[in-house]
Design a protein around this motif. Structure first.
Motif: not given
Length: 191
Positions: A46-56
């Protein structure tokens, strides 16, 4: 003299690192995939179609890097509408009560030239547990499609859903959940 050197080293160690660049995950080029055993017959992906985030990202000292990421649990996709609805429902992800799954890193341990173990708090079903993922920095360069500085990562690992007290159908559906994330992040434009 020895105490001056030690004192200087302590001051340097306590000085905040400001060499981090802020990268934002590109949802259209980030894939969050999971797998679980079903009855011992097959592995369901399965997968999640809505992902986000920040990488420092601190390219010179990767151990000073960090990541904060999320997926919207209602965006779960398993390739079959009835199964999607069931998994997003109250017996599995309970997306209505738990709209996001989040990960906030607490430690980066470099394991190779482009690899690291990233440890952090994974929040599922409203509870946070520490997990560690293997991460590979695939490339840090200009993205030819956008002409923006980009970083590409592969993250892999396994979690045990019973660690969160989630035991729905545990006699039939595996407790271990394999995770693979292919992530593209672009340097924030105000950097």
């Amino acid at each position: 003299m020895k105490s001056i050197i030690i004192g200087t080293a302590l001051i340097i160690a306590a000085t905040p690192v400001l060499a981090q660049d802020t990268y934002e995950l590109d949802p259209s080029h980030t894939q969050v995939v999971f797998s679980v055993d079903r009855f011992g017959f097959t592995t369901i992906f399965g997968s999640f179609m809505d992902a986000g985030g920040t990488v420092l990202l601190d390219a010179e000292n990767p151990e000073n890097s960090s990541v904060t990421a999320h997926v919207d649990t209602a965006s779960v996709f398993l390739g079959h509408p009835t199964r999607d609805e069931h998994v997003a429902g109250q017996h599995w992800l309970n997306a209505e009560a738990n709209p996001q799954l989040t990960f906030d890193s607490t430690r980066v341990s470099v394991t190779g030239e482009n690899t690291a173990e990233v440890t952090g708090m994974l929040t599922l079903w409203g509870e946070a547990r520490e997990v560690t993922f293997d991460v590979t920095l695939n490339q840090l360069a200009r993205d030819p499609a956008t002409q923006r500085q980009a970083a590409g990562f592969t993250l892999t690992g396994t979690i045990d859903r019973s660690d969160w007290g989630h035991t729905t159908a545990s006699a039939l559906v595996g407790s271990e959940v394999g995770i693979r994330i292919e992530a593209l992040a672009h340097l924030r434009e105000d950097e």
